[in-house]
Each structure stands twice: as structure tokens, then as C-alpha cells.
Design a protein around this motif. Structure first.
Motif, PDB file in Angstrom:
ATOM      1  N   GLY A  97       0.822  -1.207   0.000  1.00  0.00           N
ATOM      2  CA  GLY A  97       0.000   0.000   0.000  1.00  0.00           C
ATOM      3  C   GLY A  97       0.851   1.248   0.000  1.00  0.00           C
ATOM      4  O   GLY A  97       1.976   1.256   0.486  1.00  0.00           O
ATOM      5  N   LYS A  98       0.309   2.303  -0.538  1.00  0.00           N
ATOM      6  CA  LYS A  98       1.052   3.555  -0.681  1.00  0.00           C
ATOM      7  C   LYS A  98       0.945   4.466   0.537  1.00  0.00           C
ATOM      8  O   LYS A  98       1.821   5.255   0.813  1.00  0.00           O
ATOM      9  CB  LYS A  98       0.550   4.320  -1.914  1.00  0.00           C
ATOM     10  CG  LYS A  98       0.685   3.538  -3.201  1.00  0.00           C
ATOM     11  CD  LYS A  98       1.482   4.312  -4.211  1.00  0.00           C
ATOM     12  CE  LYS A  98       1.627   3.605  -5.530  1.00  0.00           C
ATOM     13  NZ  LYS A  98       2.538   2.505  -5.562  1.00  0.00           N
ATOM     14  N   GLU A  99      -0.162   4.328   1.256  1.00  0.00           N
ATOM     15  CA  GLU A  99      -0.439   5.284   2.323  1.00  0.00           C
ATOM     16  C   GLU A  99       0.304   4.966   3.615  1.00  0.00           C
ATOM     17  O   GLU A  99       0.480   3.812   3.989  1.00  0.00           O
ATOM     18  CB  GLU A  99      -1.947   5.308   2.610  1.00  0.00           C
ATOM     19  CG  GLU A  99      -2.750   5.864   1.464  1.00  0.00           C
ATOM     20  CD  GLU A  99      -4.234   5.925   1.766  1.00  0.00           C
ATOM     21  OE1 GLU A  99      -4.610   5.871   2.949  1.00  0.00           O
ATOM     22  OE2 GLU A  99      -4.999   6.031   0.803  1.00  0.00           O
ATOM     23  N   GLU A 100       0.712   6.035   4.278  1.00  0.00           N
ATOM     24  CA  GLU A 100       1.289   5.925   5.611  1.00  0.00           C
ATOM     25  C   GLU A 100       0.128   5.701   6.581  1.00  0.00           C
ATOM     26  O   GLU A 100      -0.919   6.316   6.445  1.00  0.00           O
ATOM     27  CB  GLU A 100       2.015   7.228   5.939  1.00  0.00           C
ATOM     28  CG  GLU A 100       2.694   7.236   7.277  1.00  0.00           C
ATOM     29  CD  GLU A 100       3.366   8.577   7.527  1.00  0.00           C
ATOM     30  OE1 GLU A 100       4.587   8.621   7.521  1.00  0.00           O
ATOM     31  OE2 GLU A 100       2.638   9.567   7.728  1.00  0.00           O
ATOM     32  N   VAL A 101       0.305   4.796   7.521  1.00  0.00           N
ATOM     33  CA  VAL A 101      -0.752   4.518   8.495  1.00  0.00           C
ATOM     34  C   VAL A 101      -0.186   4.593   9.902  1.00  0.00           C
ATOM     35  O   VAL A 101       1.023   4.526  10.108  1.00  0.00           O
ATOM     36  CB  VAL A 101      -1.403   3.123   8.266  1.00  0.00           C
ATOM     37  CG1 VAL A 101      -2.123   3.068   6.937  1.00  0.00           C
ATOM     38  CG2 VAL A 101      -0.373   2.020   8.357  1.00  0.00           C
ATOM     39  N   ALA A 102      -1.084   4.753  10.867  1.00  0.00           N
ATOM     40  CA  ALA A 102      -0.696   4.767  12.281  1.00  0.00           C
ATOM     41  C   ALA A 102      -1.296   3.541  12.949  1.00  0.00           C
ATOM     42  O   ALA A 102      -2.474   3.261  12.787  1.00  0.00           O
ATOM     43  CB  ALA A 102      -1.202   6.032  12.955  1.00  0.00           C
ATOM     44  N   LEU A 103      -0.478   2.813  13.694  1.00  0.00           N
ATOM     45  CA  LEU A 103      -0.964   1.684  14.472  1.00  0.00           C
ATOM     46  C   LEU A 103      -0.728   1.966  15.949  1.00  0.00           C
ATOM     47  O   LEU A 103       0.359   2.424  16.325  1.00  0.00           O
ATOM     48  CB  LEU A 103      -0.213   0.395  14.113  1.00  0.00           C
ATOM     49  CG  LEU A 103      -0.447  -0.228  12.752  1.00  0.00           C
ATOM     50  CD1 LEU A 103       0.320  -1.538  12.643  1.00  0.00           C
ATOM     51  CD2 LEU A 103      -1.920  -0.454  12.499  1.00  0.00           C
ATOM     52  N   PRO A 104      -1.717   1.689  16.792  1.00  0.00           N
ATOM     53  CA  PRO A 104      -1.471   1.770  18.231  1.00  0.00           C
ATOM     54  C   PRO A 104      -0.381   0.754  18.586  1.00  0.00           C
ATOM     55  O   PRO A 104      -0.372  -0.355  18.036  1.00  0.00           O
ATOM     56  CB  PRO A 104      -2.811   1.371  18.853  1.00  0.00           C
ATOM     57  CG  PRO A 104      -3.822   1.508  17.751  1.00  0.00           C
ATOM     58  CD  PRO A 104      -3.083   1.269  16.476  1.00  0.00           C
ATOM     59  N   ILE A 105       0.526   1.123  19.462  1.00  0.00           N
ATOM     60  CA  ILE A 105       1.675   0.259  19.740  1.00  0.00           C
ATOM     61  C   ILE A 105       1.298  -1.092  20.326  1.00  0.00           C
ATOM     62  O   ILE A 105       2.061  -2.042  20.218  1.00  0.00           O
ATOM     63  CB  ILE A 105       2.732   0.962  20.624  1.00  0.00           C
ATOM     64  CG1 ILE A 105       2.136   1.421  21.945  1.00  0.00           C
ATOM     65  CG2 ILE A 105       3.384   2.103  19.855  1.00  0.00           C
ATOM     66  CD1 ILE A 105       3.160   2.060  22.897  1.00  0.00           C
ATOM     67  N   SER A 106       0.104  -1.220  20.912  1.00  0.00           N
ATOM     68  CA  SER A 106      -0.290  -2.522  21.445  1.00  0.00           C
ATOM     69  C   SER A 106      -0.549  -3.530  20.327  1.00  0.00           C
ATOM     70  O   SER A 106      -0.631  -4.726  20.583  1.00  0.00           O
ATOM     71  CB  SER A 106      -1.529  -2.405  22.343  1.00  0.00           C
ATOM     72  OG  SER A 106      -2.651  -2.022  21.584  1.00  0.00           O
ATOM     73  N   MET A 107      -0.643  -3.069  19.078  1.00  0.00           N
ATOM     74  CA  MET A 107      -0.819  -3.981  17.950  1.00  0.00           C
ATOM     75  C   MET A 107       0.507  -4.525  17.425  1.00  0.00           C
ATOM     76  O   MET A 107       0.528  -5.422  16.599  1.00  0.00           O
ATOM     77  CB  MET A 107      -1.562  -3.274  16.804  1.00  0.00           C
ATOM     78  CG  MET A 107      -3.003  -2.955  17.115  1.00  0.00           C
ATOM     79  SD  MET A 107      -3.839  -2.167  15.720  1.00  0.00           S
ATOM     80  CE  MET A 107      -3.864  -3.495  14.526  1.00  0.00           C
ATOM     81  N   LEU A 108       1.609  -3.961  17.923  1.00  0.00           N
ATOM     82  CA  LEU A 108       2.919  -4.393  17.441  1.00  0.00           C
ATOM     83  C   LEU A 108       3.455  -5.514  18.308  1.00  0.00           C
ATOM     84  O   LEU A 108       3.289  -5.530  19.520  1.00  0.00           O
ATOM     85  CB  LEU A 108       3.892  -3.216  17.439  1.00  0.00           C
ATOM     86  CG  LEU A 108       3.504  -2.049  16.534  1.00  0.00           C
ATOM     87  CD1 LEU A 108       4.524  -0.933  16.668  1.00  0.00           C
ATOM     88  CD2 LEU A 108       3.370  -2.496  15.088  1.00  0.00           C
ATOM     89  N   GLY A 109       4.122  -6.462  17.640  1.00  0.00           N
ATOM     90  CA  GLY A 109       4.723  -7.588  18.348  1.00  0.00           C
ATOM     91  C   GLY A 109       6.231  -7.433  18.421  1.00  0.00           C
ATOM     92  O   GLY A 109       6.753  -6.319  18.545  1.00  0.00           O
ATOM     93  N   GLU A 110       6.908  -8.549  18.251  1.00  0.00           N
ATOM     94  CA  GLU A 110       8.360  -8.580  18.350  1.00  0.00           C
ATOM     95  C   GLU A 110       9.018  -7.811  17.202  1.00  0.00           C
ATOM     96  O   GLU A 110       8.500  -7.778  16.090  1.00  0.00           O
ATOM     97  CB  GLU A 110       8.848 -10.035  18.305  1.00  0.00           C
ATOM     98  CG  GLU A 110       8.385 -10.879  19.474  1.00  0.00           C
ATOM     99  CD  GLU A 110       8.987 -10.428  20.783  1.00  0.00           C
ATOM    100  OE1 GLU A 110      10.224 -10.204  20.828  1.00  0.00           O
ATOM    101  OE2 GLU A 110       8.241 -10.309  21.757  1.00  0.00           O
TER     102      GLU A 110
END
Length: 114
Positions: A97-110
Motif C-alpha cells: 500500500g502507498k499510504e502511511e498509516v498509524a498503528l497503536p503500539i499494542s498492535m505491534l509484536g516482536e
């Protein structure tokens, strides 16, 4: 939580209590087949959990797993509070995908190390 307060204003214990309450509401909504309400509670849980994590654990120009999305990883361009801004990468390591997105940090893993 009777009086609406921002998650950023809550203590760790208050956040744990809020998450427990939201999980209960989500379970009830799921049992009643209220899909939209269930989704709202799940999103709130993700946000509340983000405020229980130290954002300094995540660094720009690093790649992390995404919880619940094994087909993609996430490249962080920069951090803003409890949000990691960047883009998803597919299993070939290409930008998805081309767009920059924001993820809440609790969705990130290792962190992915290569």
C-alpha cells in the motif's frame, strides 16, 4: 468508568480495570450478535493497552510483527505518542500500500531482526 477520562490520564491499575470492563462488554456484545458494538469495544481495548506500554520500546526505521496479521510486518517511520507511523510490508518485504498509516503500539509484536 463513569466520568469519561482520557486513557493518558489513567494509572496502570485504572487501565487494567478499564480493559477488564471493556472485555466484559465485548463478550456480551459478541454473545448478542452486536458486531459493530463488539468491534468498538475491541478497538478501545487496543487503545487502552497501548497506554500500558512504554513507547520508547519502539524505534523508527525498525520492523515489527503485527499482532493478528501474520501476512504483514510494520516498518516504523516515526513515533507519535502511543502510535507508530509507517507502513505494512508483505512477506516479500515489499511495501504493502502507498499510504502511511498509524498503528497503536499494542498492535505491534516482536521486532524483526534480519
Amino acid at each position: 468508568m463513569n466520568v469519561e477520562r482520557r486513557y493518558s490520564d489513567l494509572s496502570y491499575e485504572e487501565l487494567r480495570s478499564e480493559i477488564a470492563e471493556l472485555k466484559e462488554k465485548a463478550l456480551k456484545a459478541e454473545q448478542l450478535g452486536m458486531v459493530n458494538e463488539y468491534a468498538v469495544h475491541e478497538r478501545k481495548i487496543i487503545m487502552a493497552k497501548s497506554y500500558m506500554i512504554d513507547p520508547n520500546q519502539f524505534k523508527a526505521n525498525e520492523v515489527y510483527q503485527i499482532d493478528g496479521d501474520p501476512a504483514h510486518t510494520f516498518f516504523i517511520e516515526y513515533m507519535n505518542g502511543v502510535f507508530a507511523w509507517g507502513y505494512r510490508k508483505n512477506q516479500q518485504g515489499e511495501r504493502a500500500g502507498k499510504e502511511e498509516v498509524a498503528l497503536p503500539i499494542s498492535m505491534l509484536g516482536e521486532k524483526i531482526t534480519r
